[in-house]
Design a protein around this motif. Sequence first.
Motif, PDB file in Angstrom:
ATOM      1  N   ALA A  93     -31.388  17.818 -28.295  1.00 28.84           N
ATOM      2  CA  ALA A  93     -30.435  17.179 -27.571  1.00 28.84           C
ATOM      3  C   ALA A  93     -29.567  17.835 -26.754  1.00 28.84           C
ATOM      4  O   ALA A  93     -29.152  17.471 -25.702  1.00 28.84           O
ATOM      5  CB  ALA A  93     -29.597  16.123 -28.668  1.00 28.84           C
ATOM      6  N   LEU A  94     -29.344  19.144 -26.973  1.00 26.16           N
ATOM      7  CA  LEU A  94     -28.626  19.984 -26.101  1.00 26.16           C
ATOM      8  C   LEU A  94     -29.394  20.246 -24.867  1.00 26.16           C
ATOM      9  O   LEU A  94     -29.116  20.338 -23.823  1.00 26.16           O
ATOM     10  CB  LEU A  94     -28.350  21.261 -26.708  1.00 26.16           C
ATOM     11  N   ALA A 123     -30.035  19.409 -19.001  1.00 28.19           N
ATOM     12  CA  ALA A 123     -30.839  18.985 -17.975  1.00 28.19           C
ATOM     13  C   ALA A 123     -30.487  17.763 -17.042  1.00 28.19           C
ATOM     14  O   ALA A 123     -30.361  17.708 -15.708  1.00 28.19           O
ATOM     15  CB  ALA A 123     -32.524  18.452 -18.499  1.00 28.19           C
ATOM     16  N   LEU A 124     -29.802  16.818 -17.746  1.00 28.43           N
ATOM     17  CA  LEU A 124     -28.969  15.883 -17.042  1.00 28.43           C
ATOM     18  C   LEU A 124     -27.868  16.358 -16.532  1.00 28.43           C
ATOM     19  O   LEU A 124     -27.711  15.801 -15.120  1.00 28.43           O
ATOM     20  CB  LEU A 124     -28.454  14.693 -17.950  1.00 28.43           C
ATOM     21  N   VAL A 125     -27.018  17.225 -16.860  1.00 31.29           N
ATOM     22  CA  VAL A 125     -25.925  17.858 -16.067  1.00 31.29           C
ATOM     23  C   VAL A 125     -26.527  18.364 -14.667  1.00 31.29           C
ATOM     24  O   VAL A 125     -25.968  18.553 -13.707  1.00 31.29           O
ATOM     25  CB  VAL A 125     -25.271  18.774 -16.922  1.00 31.29           C
ATOM     26  N   SER A 126     -27.709  19.245 -14.951  1.00 31.46           N
ATOM     27  CA  SER A 126     -28.075  20.125 -13.891  1.00 31.46           C
ATOM     28  C   SER A 126     -28.761  19.346 -13.034  1.00 31.46           C
ATOM     29  O   SER A 126     -28.568  19.418 -11.751  1.00 31.46           O
ATOM     30  CB  SER A 126     -29.121  21.077 -14.401  1.00 31.46           C
ATOM     31  N   LEU A 127     -29.490  17.977 -13.206  1.00 36.62           N
ATOM     32  CA  LEU A 127     -29.982  17.318 -12.156  1.00 36.62           C
ATOM     33  C   LEU A 127     -28.786  16.437 -11.426  1.00 36.62           C
ATOM     34  O   LEU A 127     -28.958  16.429 -10.161  1.00 36.62           O
ATOM     35  CB  LEU A 127     -30.766  16.273 -12.954  1.00 36.62           C
ATOM     36  N   GLY A 128     -27.767  16.325 -12.116  1.00 28.37           N
ATOM     37  CA  GLY A 128     -26.690  15.640 -11.334  1.00 28.37           C
ATOM     38  C   GLY A 128     -25.765  16.373 -10.532  1.00 28.37           C
ATOM     39  O   GLY A 128     -25.273  16.011  -9.354  1.00 28.37           O
TER      40      GLY A 128
END
Length: 191
Positions: free
Chosen positions: A9-10, A15-20
């Motif tokens: 989950a971490l 990954a979602l934060v870095s892609l955004g």
Amino acid sequence: MRRNIAPTALLIAMALVSLGSTGCTTLGPSLGWMATPIPITAYQQKKHEDQFWNHERYDRAPILGPITSGAEVVALDPPSDDEVMRAMEKARPVQGGVPLLFERNRNNVRIVKEKIADYIDPPRVYPLIGPAQQHHAHYKCTVYYEDVRRVGWPVPHTLRDEDAREVIYVDHNHLHMVGNVDTGAGSPYGP
């Protein structure tokens, strides 16, 4: 089992934060789906480029200063070779064709230009310009060339006309201001 879920989950959250946060960000309003580029054909692009080229170089009439008394009034430069060939291409197009089926070329081009008229109209008032005289210059341009046509179907052959010629008439017009011209620059000696 609980230990495997937390690191996974971490990693997903990171990954979602870095892609955004990667790439360019746009501040301000967005065009949404209207910002999607629309492809056009090479024919349409060349057509628009030619229209802009003609508008920029040949479709505008310059406004010159007043004609001084006693000076010989002659027209501006004769038409350029590019202008003559573009006028000829409008009258008898050669560009295009289908490779290996039908192609047409103009080779060994020679252009002869002769002035046939040069005169000035009497003064009149033009909207947004003011009092001015229109100066007309008419040119007869004879284009000598070799016309080569390559036909690829049904039987491949080449047709050559070594003594082809076209006559193109080109008009150059420009304006001369009349009277005391106020350019709006002001006098260096005061108002």
